[in-house]
Write an enzyme that holds these catalytic residues in place. Structure first.
Site, PDB file in Angstrom:
ATOM      1  N   TYR A   1       3.234  74.744  19.711  1.00 11.25           N
ATOM      2  CA  TYR A   1       3.322  76.145  20.126  1.00 11.25           C
ATOM      3  C   TYR A   1       2.076  76.930  19.724  1.00 11.25           C
ATOM      4  CZ  TYR A   1       8.009  76.668  22.080  1.00 11.25           C
ATOM      5  OH  TYR A   1       9.107  76.622  22.910  1.00 11.25           O
TER       6      TYR A   1
ATOM      7  N   ASP B   1       6.816  78.599  10.132  1.00 14.29           N
ATOM      8  CA  ASP B   1       5.404  78.526  10.499  1.00 14.29           C
ATOM      9  C   ASP B   1       4.506  79.341   9.576  1.00 14.29           C
ATOM     10  OD1 ASP B   1       5.941  76.775  12.518  1.00 14.29           O
ATOM     11  OD2 ASP B   1       5.930  78.261  14.111  1.00 14.29           O
TER      12      ASP B   1
END
Length: 684
Positions: free
Chosen positions: A402, A318
């Site tokens: 998320y 990420d």
């Protein structure tokens, strides 16, 4: 990974500013890049012939001056910028460095994508993948066989990794999984389209490979967590909590220099790493002392444990692939942050190299942290209690399904903590059967594959100076014997980690293992080196096979601790270019140099995280789960440094049944006022 075609903050570009303004005001070398500087950087690159219609900015950020330079805090020092440029028309990736002071490009390098990897995923590519697939006959035929049209399907643009699939070398790829969306406000994660995955060449705008094993029933559960039919009536038993600081906060912020209760530091922000804390010092009894030179979360990876051909490649970096700082949220008063809030609004570059301000992207506040210390002593006739508080510096980012909060905490006693908060929506799949070994059933027919959230903290330590060392401290149980007749004895073993090859370590809860970072050249009043101790959570490390692709690419996550000799270019736990990098480098390569780290300028890399076996309670939206670490002073002070904390104001520690309330009325600017349980204030 994301379903959004735009980041969580709208792409509002800041207006151009004349280049003459860029150097008008003297700056600290660690000030965040301004909109003016980003405009200037783009102008310099354009004048050098490096920006055309097909050029995209995968990353643009400040090159921090060398550590030795920063110690002098030279105001107005030359500002250098790093830009990663992708030119689709020429199939060219450039890593460029430029000087804002001279207006010149000082270095450029063209990447070899097979050896070096690709530049980070562009925001523009989030939407491109749906456009490419909507025009692909095979994809459309697969949707038709499932009774679907492209208009009903959202496609998650997912980083490709590096695997044995043919015809992928050197290509800029994303992999796409589809989710049915029943109406514009519907959450598609409830309706995964399984048995189908597309490998997309985003550079050449075509499907490189398609796996289609035929229709699988699409789960029909409702995932719309704000729908009254799902959530029920809003509860009315939560009374307001008021966070009031009538005299304002105890911290001060000047530029990016933050001071609070003996602590002072500089708050940085980077499109890749997000928050970066610089030059953490602590002052006590008139002495200002360095603790950490630079602290950041250098990488995070989310590897999935489902071996099916549709998901066995799911491993998302990420930070290095998606840039958590670029995807940061604008925070809302009373919702994301509660209390007397000071915000900072960092500026990042969009895909075209124009500045974009993330309004209120960084939240700074202080909060009560429970009891600091307390004792009732009958012999001395004393009853003393002090309340603790902490300074919080945080931001939140959304990476697809998320959402992550990154929280740095500083405490009155010198403790430093980091906490990651994971929330949002778990990645979903159609569950093959209730006994499937690699996913949880979270709703009827809806599965959530097992996965991990693994982080790497890079801590450039500077405890009372550069001469630092690391020792491993273990509990040792002792057998009965002449010196231990009752078998109650235990002691502590200290092991010096003198070289990089010795400092690749794992936590051990059975031994209470911690790592003590100290300065052998600076002694406390007992004659011991001053130091801090790193307390790990000790959760599982990377769960994948040692010879897997992800184990090579995310090698940092295979161990809890790595210690390296400081080197300016060694910034990222998974390397500079993570996207489609073949792996086999970075932290293992750093420690392979086997440099001396005893009494040296060193960097501590701490891996930590969560292993997630999703629960039904994680659906349709996941309550926050947390992970992190703690650094506690260990011999850094000569005694408890909080003895001078005053007791609470008169009347606040009463023993009666009285209840005190702040006076009614409006709240000052920057105060969140009462927490009303969120009804109507933090939703849409």
């Amino acid at each position: 990974m994301t379903l959004q075609t735009t980041p969580s903050t709208p792409l509002v570009q800041d207006p151009p500013v004349p280049a003459t303004l860029v150097h008008a005001a003297a700056q600290h070398p660690l000030e965040q890049l301004s909109a003016e500087e980003i405009h200037e950087a783009r102008r310099i690159l354009a004048e050098a012939g490096l920006v055309g219609e097909s050029t995209r900015f995968a990353y643009l950020g400040l090159i921090e001056p060398p550590k030795t330079t920063r110690q002098g805090d030279v105001t107005g020092a030359a500002r250098l910028v790093r830009a990663m440029l992708w030119d689709a028309a020429q199939s060219r990736s450039l890593d460029v460095r430029l000087s804002l002071a001279t207006g010149l490009v000082v270095d450029r390098r063209e990447l070899n994508p097979e050896a070096d990897g690709q530049l980070p995923v562009l925001l523009e590519e989030f939407g491109i993948i749906e456009d490419i697939l909507s025009e692909d006959p095979q994809w459309n035929a697969a949707l038709t066989a499932r009774g679907l049209t492209p208009a009903q399907v959202r496609v998650a643009p997912l980083s490709a990794g590096v695997f044995e699939y043919g015809n992928e070398e050197g290509k800029r790829l994303l992999r796409g999984l589809g989710f049915r969306q029943d109406h514009p406000a519907d959450h598609p994660w409830a309706h995964p389209i399984d048995g189908l995955v597309a490998f997309v060449d985003v550079e050449n705008r075509r499907v490189n490979h398609l796996i289609d094993d035929g229709p699988v029933p699409v789960p029909e559960v409702n995932g719309n967590y704000t729908d009254p039919a799902i959530r029920g009536e809003l509860r009315t038993d939560l009374l307001p909590i008021e966070i009031m600081q009538p005299e304002g906060p105890s911290f001060t912020l000047e530029g990016n220099h933050l001071s609070w209760a003996g602590w002072d530091l500089r708050v940085g922000f980077d499109a890749r790493e997000g928050l970066v804390l610089h030059q953490l010092h602590h002052s006590h009894k008139g002495r200002r002392r360095p603790v950490i030179h630079r602290a950041s979360i250098s990488e995070m990876v989310v590897p999935y444990g489902d071996p099916s051909p549709y998901r066995s490649w799911q491993n998302y970096f990420d930070s290095g692939e998606y840039l958590v700082g670029r995807d940061a949220n604008s925070l809302r008063l009373g919702c994301d942050c509660l209390g007397d809030i000071t915000y900072m609004s960092p500026v990042v570059a969009d895909d075209f190299g124009n500045p974009r301000t993330i309004e209120n992207g960084i939240c700074i506040h202080e909060e009560d942290a429970g009891i600091l210390w307390k004792h009732t002593d009958e012999w001395a006739g004393s009853d003393e209690v002090r309340r603790n508080r902490r300074l919080v510096v945080s931001f939140f980012t959304t990476v697809g399904n998320y959402d992550y909060g990154f929280y740095w905490y500083l405490y009155l006693d010198g403790t430093i903590e980091f906490e990651a908060k994971a929330t949002g929506i778990v990645f979903t799949a159609a569950l093959p059967d209730k006994d499937y070994a690699y996913a949880s059933e979270i709703a009827p027919g809806l599965g959530a594959p097992y996965h991990q959230h693994l982080f790497s903290a890079r801590l450039d330590m500077m405890i009372d100076g550069d001469a630092n060392r690391v020792e491993e401290l273990d509990l040792v149980r002792l057998p009965k014997g002449p010196g231990n007749p009752h078998g109650n004895a235990f002691t502590q073993k200290r092991t010096l980690l003198a070289r990089e090859s010795e400092a690749v370590r794992d936590a051990d809860g059975a031994k209470g293992r911690v790592w003590h970072i100290s300065n052998p050249d600076s002694l406390n009043h007992l004659g011991h080196p001053v130091g801090y101790t790193l307390y790990p959570e000790g959760n599982p490390t990377l769960a994948m096979a040692d010879d897997s692709s992800i184990a090579s690419r995310a090698a940092f996550a295979r161990h809890h601790l790595w210690v390296t000799r400081h080197a300016e270019e060694e910034l990222y736990a998974a390397g500079d270019f993570v996207n489609q990098h073949p792996g086999g480098a970075v932290l293992p390569a750093y420690v392979a140099q086997d440099r001396d780290i005893d009494g040296q300028d060193l960097v501590v890399w701490h891996s930590f995280g969560l292993t997630h076996f999703p629960r039904p309670e994680d659906w349709p939206i996941m309550p926050v789960d947390t992970t992190g670490f703690t650094l506690k002073p260990h011999g850094f002070f000569d005694e408890n440094p909080t003895l001078n904390v005053p007791s609470s104001a008169a009347g606040h520690c009463g023993t009666g049944s009285e209840r005190e309330h702040a006076a009614p009325g409006g709240t000052a600017v920057g105060h969140s006022g009462p927490d009303t349980g969120g009804q109507g204030h933090c939703g849409h």
